[in-house]
Write a protein that holds these residues in place. Sequence first.
Motif, short mmCIF file in Angstrom:
data_model
loop_
_atom_site.label_atom_id
_atom_site.label_comp_id
_atom_site.label_asym_id
_atom_site.label_seq_id
_atom_site.Cartn_x
_atom_site.Cartn_y
_atom_site.Cartn_z
N ARG A 52 0.51 61.87 -17.96
CA ARG A 52 -0.35 61.06 -18.82
C ARG A 52 0.30 61.03 -20.20
NH1 ARG A 52 -0.15 64.50 -21.81
NH2 ARG A 52 -1.57 66.19 -22.43
N CYS A 54 -0.72 58.02 -23.15
CA CYS A 54 -1.57 57.38 -24.16
C CYS A 54 -3.05 57.74 -24.01
CB CYS A 54 -1.40 55.87 -24.10
SG CYS A 54 -2.14 55.12 -22.63
N HIS A 56 -5.25 55.86 -22.92
CA HIS A 56 -6.04 54.67 -23.24
C HIS A 56 -5.64 53.44 -22.44
CE1 HIS A 56 -7.10 57.19 -26.70
NE2 HIS A 56 -8.21 56.49 -26.70
N VAL A 58 -2.77 52.15 -21.59
CA VAL A 58 -1.68 51.33 -22.11
C VAL A 58 -0.33 51.71 -21.51
CG1 VAL A 58 -0.44 50.64 -24.20
CG2 VAL A 58 -2.91 50.96 -24.28
N CYS A 59 -0.07 53.01 -21.37
CA CYS A 59 1.29 53.42 -20.98
C CYS A 59 1.54 53.33 -19.47
CB CYS A 59 1.58 54.83 -21.46
SG CYS A 59 0.71 56.13 -20.55
N ASP A 62 -0.54 57.44 -15.75
CA ASP A 62 -1.44 58.30 -14.97
C ASP A 62 -2.11 57.55 -13.81
OD1 ASP A 62 -3.05 56.76 -16.62
OD2 ASP A 62 -4.51 58.35 -16.96
N LEU A 72 -5.95 54.10 -12.92
CA LEU A 72 -5.45 54.92 -14.01
C LEU A 72 -6.53 55.97 -14.25
CD1 LEU A 72 -4.19 52.21 -16.53
CD2 LEU A 72 -2.82 53.54 -14.89
N CYS A 74 -7.18 57.60 -16.75
CA CYS A 74 -7.79 57.48 -18.08
C CYS A 74 -8.74 56.30 -18.19
CB CYS A 74 -6.70 57.38 -19.15
SG CYS A 74 -5.70 55.88 -19.02
#
Length: 234
Positions: A52, A54, A56, A58-59, A62, A72, A74
Amino acid sequence: MQVKLRIFRYNPEADKKPHYENYQVEAEPTDRILDLLEYVKGYIDGTLSFRRSCAHGVCGSDAMRINGINYLACKVLVKDLKSSKITVEPMLGLSVIKDLIVDMEPFFDHFRSVMPYMVNDETPPSTERHQSPEERERFDDTTKCILCAACTTSCPSYWANEKYVGPAAIVNAHRFIFDSRDRAAAERLRILNDQFGVFRCHTIFNCTLACPREIQITTAIGEVKRAIATGSLD
Ligand code: FES
């Protein structure tokens, strides 16, 4: 509320084969699954491994299988799952490095194979290469990909044959094929017309359902198929 977390565990340096560990944790309905994993790692078992960054959405690092569906961690809340029993597993179709971490290299090999970058050797204008709002709109949806692999690893055609280039690579090819400034559409379409290319897609829609960015992946794949079949980008 009490949540029963069942997490896939595998350390190839110590374990002969994978197993599952159960963890009972206190959670709020609005907690994210990533929060629960962080709790387990921070307070119960520091050896639990997952990616993991960001936190949030975005990346894209995860992505994992949560109650059998790619998400994701997150972005999915405990209350979204409508169950106090939550099973967390690595994505299918990529080999496990440790616990929830998979080897992403085969995925990125497919991504790189479709030339996911602008190609235009013409003499550049003195200002930007202009594009109308309509021309930009043509590939807007496929610019949203964050390369999390949730789509490709939820695709039965990819599970059946890992040489299949997969939906994420096709999405990223689409992003350039339909860009009016690019000049390598024909080359990308030739690559995707390969036996392990776009026609391995059987329109199952798992990819579209799994995409955390809600990209209309099956539609994009259909547009690439049509471009190959008709020889036209219209
Ligand atoms: S941690 Fe970056 S997308 Fe979830």
